[in-house]
Design an enzyme around this catalytic site. Structure first.
Site, PDB file in Angstrom:
ATOM      1  N   ASP A   1       1.217  -1.176  -0.111  1.00 44.20           N
ATOM      2  CA  ASP A   1      -0.091  -0.322   0.080  1.00 44.20           C
ATOM      3  C   ASP A   1       1.139   1.517   0.280  1.00 44.20           C
ATOM      4  O   ASP A   1       1.841   1.354   1.372  1.00 44.20           O
ATOM      5  CB  ASP A   1      -0.749   0.075   1.340  1.00 44.20           C
ATOM      6  N   MET A   2       0.657   2.011  -1.085  1.00 43.30           N
ATOM      7  CA  MET A   2       1.880   3.283  -1.723  1.00 43.30           C
ATOM      8  C   MET A   2       1.358   4.360   0.227  1.00 43.30           C
ATOM      9  O   MET A   2       2.594   5.315  -0.271  1.00 43.30           O
ATOM     10  CB  MET A   2       1.417   3.797  -2.646  1.00 43.30           C
TER      11      MET A   2
ATOM     12  N   HIS B   1      -2.755  13.033  -9.169  1.00 47.33           N
ATOM     13  CA  HIS B   1      -4.292  13.878  -9.376  1.00 47.33           C
ATOM     14  C   HIS B   1      -5.643  12.409  -8.899  1.00 47.33           C
ATOM     15  O   HIS B   1      -6.662  13.370  -9.453  1.00 47.33           O
ATOM     16  CB  HIS B   1      -4.108  14.126 -10.922  1.00 47.33           C
TER      17      HIS B   1
END
Length: 326
Positions: free
Chosen positions: A214-215, A232
């Site tokens: 999980d970033m 974005h």
């Protein structure tokens, strides 16, 4: 980076194609402006001008939607529905923008019976724009602006009950970009980080390894980190958290550490009106899922908040390449 004339022409063609594809968002924005009666909120103020907070108050929308209203008004001013003038402060500097009626918006009065509205096109335009009112295209944007019971939810989540990312991953997490880089530079070893269910479907690619994770929790150590069309998708808080994890994962700038981002920088070429319009239309489109397209000052704000010291921006058609240094 020097681009050939052929590549420049191709990038400009992409801008044109995206502009044609997203032009319907101008109709969406106009439909929302009519529904919220933004024209009346500006016109009823003394002098016929209003700041964003004043417009927000005039249309009775929760202050939590201020940032989203700014993005809506950015589309409407680029489209010529409203005009914008800078506010002159006592120090002579320009501060918060002030919006005023443009010739177009003078025909968008709400139709109060106490006023002469014989020249108003609002009733007819509302009829023509009805398909955009609560359609899948606009996803009920006007209703979302009025909804203040769950301010943290984007309109996609309010309509479907889940986030886009709980349904399908569309970030290209099976290594397409990494495979292209590895093929062009065989000496590089690339790692792709994505959620476990995405990595489980990843193909075998030479010089590319896949790591489930999980970033927003942690990022594997690397000399450089590549984020293509990722920031974005997320609001500022999430982006700052992501970039802080990136900073932990890379060495110092002297040792070659950097983050490479490919994303839109709104206003990256102010003289190119077609490009600017396309960028703000993308912004309104991504607002539906809780995302945001940022201008340089907005990017700078999250870079500094994440602890980075310097950055460099190179225009690449609709988008830009951002090199971010610790």
């Amino acid at each position: 980076m020097v681009l050939s004339e052929e590549r420049k022409a191709l990038l400009q063609t992409q801008v044109e194609l995206w502009n044609q594809t997203l032009s319907f968002m101008k109709s969406v924005a106009l439909a929302v402006a009519l529904d919220l009666r933004i024209t009346d909120a500006i016109r009823h103020r003394g002098g016929g001008t209003a700041t964003l907070p004043q417009i927000l108050s005039g249309i009775g929308i929760n202050p939590c939607k201020l940032a989203s209203l700014r993005h809506l008004m950015r589309v409407l001013t680029i489209a010529g529905t409203f005009a914008i003038q800078p506010l002159e402060t006592s120090s002579g500097r320009h501060d918060e923008p002030v919006y005023k009626l443009a010739p177009v918006s003078c025909l968008l009065t709400g139709g109060d019976v106490s006023e002469n509205t014989t020249s108003s096109l609002s009733p007819m335009l509302s009829h023509v724009l009805y398909p955009f009112h609560d359609s899948v295209l606009s996803m009920g944007l006007a209703a979302w602006f009025r909804h203040d019971e769950e301010p943290g939810k984007c309109l996609y989540t309010l309509m479907d009950g889940v986030t886009l990312w709980e349904m399908v991953d569309v970030s290209g997490g099976v290594g397409g970009a990494a495979a292209t880089i590895a093929a062009a530079f065989p000496s590089l070893k690339c790692t792709v980080l994505d959620l476990p269910h995405v990595v489980a479907k990843a193909p075998s690619v030479r010089n590319v390894q896949f790591v489930a994770g999980d970033m927003f929790e942690s990022i594997p150590p690397a000399n450089a980190i590549f984020l293509k069309y990722v920031p974005h998708d997320w609001g500022d808080d999430k982006c700052i958290k992501l970039l802080k994890n990136c900073k932990k994962a890379i060495p110092s700038r002297d040792a070659g550490g950097k983050v490479i981002i490919i994303d839109i920088v709104v206003g990256s070429s102010p003289s190119d009106i077609k490009l600017l319009e396309t960028q703000v239309l993308c912004d309104l489109h991504f607002m539906e899922i809780g995302g945001v397209e940022r201008d340089q000052q907005e990017w700078k704000k999250i870079f500094l908040a994440a602890g980075f010291k310097d950055y460099n921006i190179m225009l690449l058609g609709l988008r830009s390449i951002i090199e971010l240094y610790p």
